[in-house]
Design a protein around this motif. Structure first.
Motif, mmCIF file in Angstrom:
data_model
loop_
_atom_site.group_PDB
_atom_site.id
_atom_site.type_symbol
_atom_site.label_atom_id
_atom_site.label_comp_id
_atom_site.label_asym_id
_atom_site.label_seq_id
_atom_site.Cartn_x
_atom_site.Cartn_y
_atom_site.Cartn_z
ATOM 1 N N ARG A 1 34.597 54.356 34.791
ATOM 2 C CA ARG A 1 34.895 53.368 35.968
ATOM 3 C C ARG A 1 35.806 52.372 35.900
ATOM 4 N N PRO A 2 35.540 51.664 34.265
ATOM 5 C CA PRO A 2 36.312 51.136 33.825
ATOM 6 C C PRO A 2 38.077 51.194 33.946
ATOM 7 N N PRO A 3 38.773 52.348 33.904
ATOM 8 C CA PRO A 3 40.227 52.873 34.122
ATOM 9 C C PRO A 3 40.790 52.887 35.906
ATOM 10 N N LEU A 4 39.446 52.361 36.446
ATOM 11 C CA LEU A 4 39.777 52.471 37.996
ATOM 12 C C LEU A 4 40.760 51.467 38.111
ATOM 13 N N SER A 5 40.126 50.387 37.770
ATOM 14 C CA SER A 5 41.013 48.882 38.084
ATOM 15 C C SER A 5 42.279 48.792 36.681
ATOM 16 N N ASP B 1 38.720 55.905 45.824
ATOM 17 C CA ASP B 1 39.208 54.650 46.255
ATOM 18 C C ASP B 1 40.781 54.207 45.169
ATOM 19 N N ALA B 2 40.532 54.193 43.667
ATOM 20 C CA ALA B 2 41.539 54.246 42.468
ATOM 21 C C ALA B 2 42.934 54.626 43.226
ATOM 22 N N VAL C 1 46.536 45.450 51.111
ATOM 23 C CA VAL C 1 45.026 44.137 51.123
ATOM 24 C C VAL C 1 44.228 44.661 50.301
ATOM 25 N N LEU C 2 43.835 44.293 48.911
ATOM 26 C CA LEU C 2 42.633 44.821 48.095
ATOM 27 C C LEU C 2 41.460 44.097 48.278
ATOM 28 N N VAL C 3 40.190 44.014 48.181
ATOM 29 C CA VAL C 3 39.198 42.746 48.558
ATOM 30 C C VAL C 3 38.378 43.298 47.712
ATOM 31 N N GLY C 4 38.070 42.137 46.802
ATOM 32 C CA GLY C 4 37.378 42.483 45.381
ATOM 33 C C GLY C 4 36.120 40.752 45.692
ATOM 34 N N ILE C 5 35.497 41.188 46.270
ATOM 35 C CA ILE C 5 34.524 39.689 46.511
ATOM 36 C C ILE C 5 32.693 39.837 46.049
#
Length: 407
Positions: free
Chosen positions: A46-50, A131-132, A233-237
């Motif tokens: 999962r880390p490579p996704l961001s 998502d990515a 728009v990307l949401v990361g809250i």
């Protein structure tokens, strides 16, 4: 009572779940092992996704496809567990079948928190490979990216987007980025690093709504009346633990599933690992979202199921890549700690040592400072007082930090 031939059932095919399955086989576990995953993809990093959210670099399988059959791991993709019957020791699956278990491991992860404003259905989040891909496709059409939330995921995406020449605005409701997870000093340094590279950072800014056009987000409405024009728009809250299964079957939960040091829940036959678990660390209970945490808990549960001694707990840590900064953080931050800064020899490199009132290192935040990070993990594990004057002086070896204070 289940027979000994019943499998260990692992709910979740992410890093924690698949690591646990592999560790069981490596340890000589011979009973059946079943891994149930909702996604149809082969389990992936999962880390490579961001950090590499578009292109083939984002799609990195945890293990080759033939690994699971070769190790007699029954990997069931595209299926979810819908209920847990603890008295019968079995789970119900989304395909209508039932699966008995000798031990059950919840590795269900977490889910991005939704943005509670009008129009938020048109925004993107980043948790899965799909998502990515959606984010990469949207940014591939060009335009400006607005990121709601100045956490690590948002800052990582911002860095990648700016590196590709995409305009980025970060909107953070707190007074600084990374307010919940980093010190004010690290926030200040990272914020300046991003701003210097063209990212607009808006703090103390609440989002009131999302504007839509042709089914896509095209603007962010702020509470003060401003409107930020954008094309994505990307949401990361933040993320909420996927603990509904645990709650529904009566397991003890807080903000996640409560476990002991070996990953056991309030039911002796049920374990929980990774993002969904609240584990004991340093005298308290915390929920940690990181690959090292998932791996550490998988090691503990594997040992418990194998009847082996518990491994020595690892100091909690995680990493983040932003531009050319390799950030590594270890330990647990406390507002009461004193921070000692050690500047590195290269631009952008530094270590922020967090010292307790007794003078021991409780945590460290580093950038491009591998040696300082590794030394700090040892300091944290030892829990002994160190010399602050040595920590803050880059001309003196960190080996001297444990020597007596000169008078």
């Amino acid at each position: 009572m289940s027979e000994v031939t019943d499998p260990v059932v692992i709910v979740g095919a992410g890093h924690g779940g698949t690591t646990l399955a592999a560790l069981l086989r490596q340890g000589g576990f011979t009973a059946p092992v079943v891994v149930v995953g909702e996604e149809t993809h082969l389990p992936y990093h999962r880390p490579p996704l961001s950090k590499k959210f578009s292109g083939p670099e984002a799609e990195q399988a945890l293990r080759p496809e033939d690994f699971y059959a070769a190790n007699a791991i029954d990997l069931r993709r595209g299926i979810s567990v819908t209920a847990i019957d603890r008295s019968a020791m079995r789970v119900s699956l989304s395909d209508g079948s039932h699966l008995p278990y000798r031990a059950l491991v919840l590795a269900t992860g977490s889910t991005p928190r939704p943005l509670p404003v009008p129009g938020a259905s048109g925004v993107l989040t980043l948790r899965t490979l799909d998502d990515a891909r959606a984010l990469g496709a949207s940014l591939g059409r060009g335009g400006h990216l607005a990121i709601v939330g100045g956490g690590y995921v948002g800052m990582e995406v911002a860095a990648v987007a700016r590196s590709h020449g995409i305009g980025v605005t970060i909107v953070e409701r707190e007074r600084r980025i990374l307010a919940r997870v980093a010190s004010a000093e690290l926030s200040r340094r990272l914020s300046g690093y991003h701003i210097d590279r063209g990212t607009e950072v808006l703090v103390s800014s609440d989002v009131a709504g999302i504007r839509m056009r042709d089914g896509r987000a095209c603007g962010v409405e702020l509470a003060d009346g401003r409107v930020l024009d954008c094309d994505t728009v990307l949401v990361g809250i933040g993320a909420a633990p996927n603990d509904a299964l645990a709650r529904d079957c009566g397991l003890a939960c807080g903000q996640g599933v409560l476990v002991d040091g070996r990953g056991r829940t309030s039911d002796h036959n049920v374990y929980a690992i990774g993002d969904v678990a609240i584990r004991p660390v340093d005298g308290g209970f915390v929920r940690l979202e990181s690959i090292p945490n998932a791996t550490e808990q998988a090691r503990q549960v594997a040992a418990a199921l194998l009847g082996a001694p518990a491994p020595e707990p690892e100091v909690p840590w995680f990493w983040s890549d932003q531009f050319d900064l390799k950030l590594k953080i270890a330990g647990l931050l406390s507002p009461a700690d004193r921070i000692v800064v050690r500047e590195g020899s290269k631009p952008g490199s530094f270590a922020l040592f967090h010292l307790s009132a007794e003078g021991s290192v409780r945590a460290v935040e580093t950038a491009n400072a591998g040696a300082e990070f590794m030394a700090s993990k040892k300091f944290i594990a030892q829990g002994t007082p160190v010399r602050a004057d040595v920590l803050g002086d880059p001309s003196v070896s960190l080996r001297e930090a444990l020597s007596p204070v000169r008078v």
